[in-house]
Design a protein around this motif. Structure first.
Motif, PDB file in Angstrom:
ATOM      1  N   VAL A 238       0.836  -1.193   0.000  1.00 45.60           N
ATOM      2  CA  VAL A 238       0.000   0.000   0.000  1.00 45.60           C
ATOM      3  C   VAL A 238       0.875   1.248   0.000  1.00 45.60           C
ATOM      4  CG1 VAL A 238      -1.730   1.315   1.290  1.00 45.60           C
ATOM      5  CG2 VAL A 238      -1.918  -1.165   1.125  1.00 45.60           C
ATOM      6  N   TYR A 239       0.505   2.210  -0.832  1.00 50.83           N
ATOM      7  CA  TYR A 239       1.199   3.498  -0.919  1.00 50.83           C
ATOM      8  C   TYR A 239       0.248   4.564  -0.388  1.00 50.83           C
ATOM      9  CZ  TYR A 239       4.101   7.161  -3.179  1.00 50.83           C
ATOM     10  OH  TYR A 239       4.912   8.243  -3.452  1.00 50.83           O
TER      11      TYR A 239
ATOM     12  N   VAL B 150       4.519  -0.125   4.648  1.00 52.63           N
ATOM     13  CA  VAL B 150       3.839   0.799   3.744  1.00 52.63           C
ATOM     14  C   VAL B 150       4.857   1.565   2.896  1.00 52.63           C
ATOM     15  CG1 VAL B 150       3.841   2.698   5.399  1.00 52.63           C
ATOM     16  CG2 VAL B 150       2.048   2.618   3.642  1.00 52.63           C
ATOM     17  N   ILE B 151       4.436   2.011   1.711  1.00 46.29           N
ATOM     18  CA  ILE B 151       5.208   2.990   0.958  1.00 46.29           C
ATOM     19  C   ILE B 151       4.719   4.348   1.457  1.00 46.29           C
ATOM     20  CG2 ILE B 151       5.837   3.867  -1.322  1.00 46.29           C
ATOM     21  CD1 ILE B 151       4.690   1.227  -2.476  1.00 46.29           C
ATOM     22  N   PRO B 152       5.507   5.045   2.264  1.00 47.66           N
ATOM     23  CA  PRO B 152       4.995   6.262   2.904  1.00 47.66           C
ATOM     24  C   PRO B 152       4.954   7.461   1.963  1.00 47.66           C
ATOM     25  CG  PRO B 152       7.274   5.908   3.532  1.00 47.66           C
ATOM     26  CD  PRO B 152       6.883   4.736   2.665  1.00 47.66           C
ATOM     27  N   GLY B 153       3.907   8.251   2.086  1.00 47.63           N
ATOM     28  CA  GLY B 153       3.819   9.469   1.298  1.00 47.63           C
ATOM     29  C   GLY B 153       2.514   9.559   0.530  1.00 47.63           C
ATOM     30  N   ASN B 154       2.423  10.556  -0.296  1.00 49.44           N
ATOM     31  CA  ASN B 154       1.239  10.787  -1.104  1.00 49.44           C
ATOM     32  C   ASN B 154       1.517  10.349  -2.538  1.00 49.44           C
ATOM     33  OD1 ASN B 154      -0.904  11.811  -2.620  1.00 49.44           O
ATOM     34  ND2 ASN B 154      -1.083  13.663  -1.380  1.00 49.44           N
ATOM     35  N   PRO B 155       0.838   9.313  -3.053  1.00 47.58           N
ATOM     36  CA  PRO B 155       1.106   8.842  -4.415  1.00 47.58           C
ATOM     37  C   PRO B 155       0.813   9.886  -5.485  1.00 47.58           C
ATOM     38  CG  PRO B 155      -0.829   7.754  -3.481  1.00 47.58           C
ATOM     39  CD  PRO B 155      -0.166   8.489  -2.366  1.00 47.58           C
ATOM     40  N   ASN B 156       0.061  10.909  -5.150  1.00 49.34           N
ATOM     41  CA  ASN B 156      -0.202  11.976  -6.114  1.00 49.34           C
ATOM     42  C   ASN B 156       1.026  12.834  -6.378  1.00 49.34           C
ATOM     43  OD1 ASN B 156      -2.890  11.162  -6.264  1.00 49.34           O
ATOM     44  ND2 ASN B 156      -3.516  12.539  -4.620  1.00 49.34           N
ATOM     45  N   ASP B 157       2.051  12.692  -5.533  1.00 50.75           N
ATOM     46  CA  ASP B 157       3.244  13.528  -5.661  1.00 50.75           C
ATOM     47  C   ASP B 157       4.286  12.963  -6.620  1.00 50.75           C
ATOM     48  OD1 ASP B 157       2.158  15.273  -3.858  1.00 50.75           O
ATOM     49  OD2 ASP B 157       3.225  14.456  -2.123  1.00 50.75           O
ATOM     50  N   THR B 158       4.006  11.820  -7.252  1.00 55.66           N
ATOM     51  CA  THR B 158       4.981  11.222  -8.156  1.00 55.66           C
ATOM     52  C   THR B 158       4.289  10.639  -9.375  1.00 55.66           C
ATOM     53  OG1 THR B 158       6.874   9.708  -8.287  1.00 55.66           O
ATOM     54  CG2 THR B 158       4.949   8.934  -7.076  1.00 55.66           C
ATOM     55  N   ASP B 159       5.076  10.247 -10.380  1.00 54.90           N
ATOM     56  CA  ASP B 159       4.507   9.661 -11.591  1.00 54.90           C
ATOM     57  C   ASP B 159       4.557   8.139 -11.503  1.00 54.90           C
ATOM     58  OD1 ASP B 159       7.182   9.065 -11.932  1.00 54.90           O
ATOM     59  OD2 ASP B 159       7.476  10.375 -13.664  1.00 54.90           O
ATOM     60  N   LEU B 160       4.189   7.476 -12.609  1.00 51.59           N
ATOM     61  CA  LEU B 160       4.106   6.017 -12.611  1.00 51.59           C
ATOM     62  C   LEU B 160       5.453   5.368 -12.302  1.00 51.59           C
ATOM     63  CD1 LEU B 160       1.934   3.843 -13.167  1.00 51.59           C
ATOM     64  CD2 LEU B 160       2.776   3.738 -15.512  1.00 51.59           C
ATOM     65  N   LEU B 161       6.525   5.878 -12.906  1.00 50.63           N
ATOM     66  CA  LEU B 161       7.850   5.313 -12.657  1.00 50.63           C
ATOM     67  C   LEU B 161       8.283   5.555 -11.216  1.00 50.63           C
ATOM     68  CD1 LEU B 161       9.761   6.227 -15.948  1.00 50.63           C
ATOM     69  CD2 LEU B 161       8.878   3.995 -15.263  1.00 50.63           C
ATOM     70  N   GLY B 162       7.883   6.696 -10.651  1.00 52.91           N
ATOM     71  CA  GLY B 162       8.206   6.985  -9.256  1.00 52.91           C
ATOM     72  C   GLY B 162       7.498   6.042  -8.309  1.00 52.91           C
ATOM     73  N   ILE B 163       6.241   5.747  -8.580  1.00 51.56           N
ATOM     74  CA  ILE B 163       5.486   4.779  -7.774  1.00 51.56           C
ATOM     75  C   ILE B 163       6.176   3.418  -7.827  1.00 51.56           C
ATOM     76  CG2 ILE B 163       3.318   3.480  -7.659  1.00 51.56           C
ATOM     77  CD1 ILE B 163       1.877   6.021  -8.585  1.00 51.56           C
TER      78      ILE B 163
END
Length: 384
Positions: free
Chosen positions: A229-230, A252-265
């Motif tokens: 989960v991110y 967990v993957i900590p942070g807001n997934p809206n702050d990165t792109d697909l490769l960053g996720i």
């Protein structure tokens, strides 16, 4: 630009042409190197070397031009170089071209033969490196299927509510609420309603997360892949309480997934799931060692390649960054070795890797110190 998947891999493995060029270069995602176009210069340098070698081998100029045209187009594509990962793989022949942006730190390398060099990509095909990523915020839910080499969105619009408002009721509206974030890094969000008592925000978030959990349950249990989960830490503790899926990862993957792109996720997810990705490989290595004195294992290259073609190899271990040159005569079941890749010799490790996958076996690229039998660059665990 794309990432590799099984269908693409098999397409590459089956390409045959008098002149097939495979190129691997390390790339940077951002920073000074990108601004200075280091990635682009690296590809240009490889192509200069390849073009020179093709001319030395008396390849027709028309053929060289056909191979080089899409490569040179990439070199001029500024947008392409702004969206790189850790490595770039290019496969080109006179009538074929594909490039793959991958989260792999390749060493600069090129290979010219009558086939493509797919060995660096084979770990993506082992099947035990797949996992799911759930990127969840109160205003958005996304699911991805991923492996070491790939990430792709999964359509879940008909399975789950897409945001908290959809689950807790019509009267949950942004203009009826004030969102205030307290604490460093936005670790806790409070909701304050107007004209009535405050909602129990944790209960409502849990209600939302339970709806997400139940909506994804049938999809996730089909393959039972690990789910990472991110989201922000405080949301993950609530999601764990709502979760009923047995393969949820604890970290967990900590942070807001809206702050990165697909490769960053994908990059952030790999940092969490890396131990899982190596788990099955390590078990197979241990099994090889346990059976090393039996007929179920072999480190003889000639025996391994013959066994591969007979479908007898369960698991193939190949030393990373190693090479063995030669040819295999299938009708005679005979391996012929060479000192280098001249006079039509091919990579026997590349051949064994792609054939093992074709026959339903698994392949692992392993560093020298982790090879089960270090005296050989290729070890095999046999089926029978």
């Amino acid at each position: 630009m794309s990432m590799i998947n099984e269908q693409e891999f098999k397409k590459l493995a089956n390409v045959k042409n008098d002149t097939c060029v495979s190129i691997f270069i390390p790339t940077q995602r951002a920073g000074k190197e990108v601004l200075e176009e280091k990635n682009k210069k690296h590809l240009h340098s490889e192509w200069v070397q390849i073009r020179k070698k093709l001319k030395e081998d008396n390849v027709e100029e028309n053929t060289i031009e056909k191979i080089g045209k899409p490569i040179e187009s990439l070199l001029e594509n500024r947008n392409f170089w702004r969206h790189q990962s850790d490595g770039l793989a290019i496969f080109a022949s006179p009538d074929f071209f594909e490039s793959y942006t991958l989260p792999v730190n390749f060493e600069a390398y090129h290979y010219i033969s009558n086939e493509f060099y797919v060995k660096p990509l084979v770990p993506a095909m082992t099947g035990d490196g797949k996992f799911n990523i759930l990127a969840i915020q109160l205003e958005k839910v996304s699911l991805f299927e991923a492996s070491r080499y790939s990430i792709a969105p999964v359509e879940i619009e008909d399975l789950t509510p897409s945001r908290l408002e959809e689950r807790v009721g019509f009267d949950f509206k942004e203009k009826a609420l004030q969102f205030r974030t307290q604490g460093e890094g936005g670790e806790k969000t409070q909701f304050h309603g107007h004209g009535g008592s405050e909602r129990d925000e944790k209960t409502e978030i849990k209600q939302f997360f339970r709806a997400v959990d139940q909506g994804l349950k049938d999809y996730l249990t089909k393959e039972k892949l690990p789910l990472v989960v991110y989201c922000q830490d405080y949301l993950f503790s609530i999601y764990k309480d709502a979760n009923t899926y047995n393969h949820l990862m604890d970290q967990v993957i900590p942070g807001n997934p809206n702050d990165t792109d697909l490769l960053g996720i994908h990059q952030k997810a790999l940092e969490v799931v890396e131990p899982y990705l190596n788990e099955n490989r390590d078990k197979k290595i241990e099994k090889y060692k346990e059976q090393s004195q039996t007929e179920n294992t072999t480190s003889a290259v000639s025996d391994i390649i013959s066994a591969v073609y007979q479908g007898k190899v369960d698991t193939l271990f190949i030393e990373n960054r190693a090479e063995i040159w030669g040819d295999y005569h299938e009708d005679e079941m005979k391996v012929e070795f060479s000192d280098d890749n001249t006079n039509g010799s091919i990579s026997l490790l590349n051949l064994a890797a792609k054939k093992t996958i074709e026959m339903g076996g698994k392949v692992y690229l392993v560093e020298h110190e982790f090879m089960p039998q270090k005296k050989s660059k290729m070890n095999a665990l046999l089926r029978f």
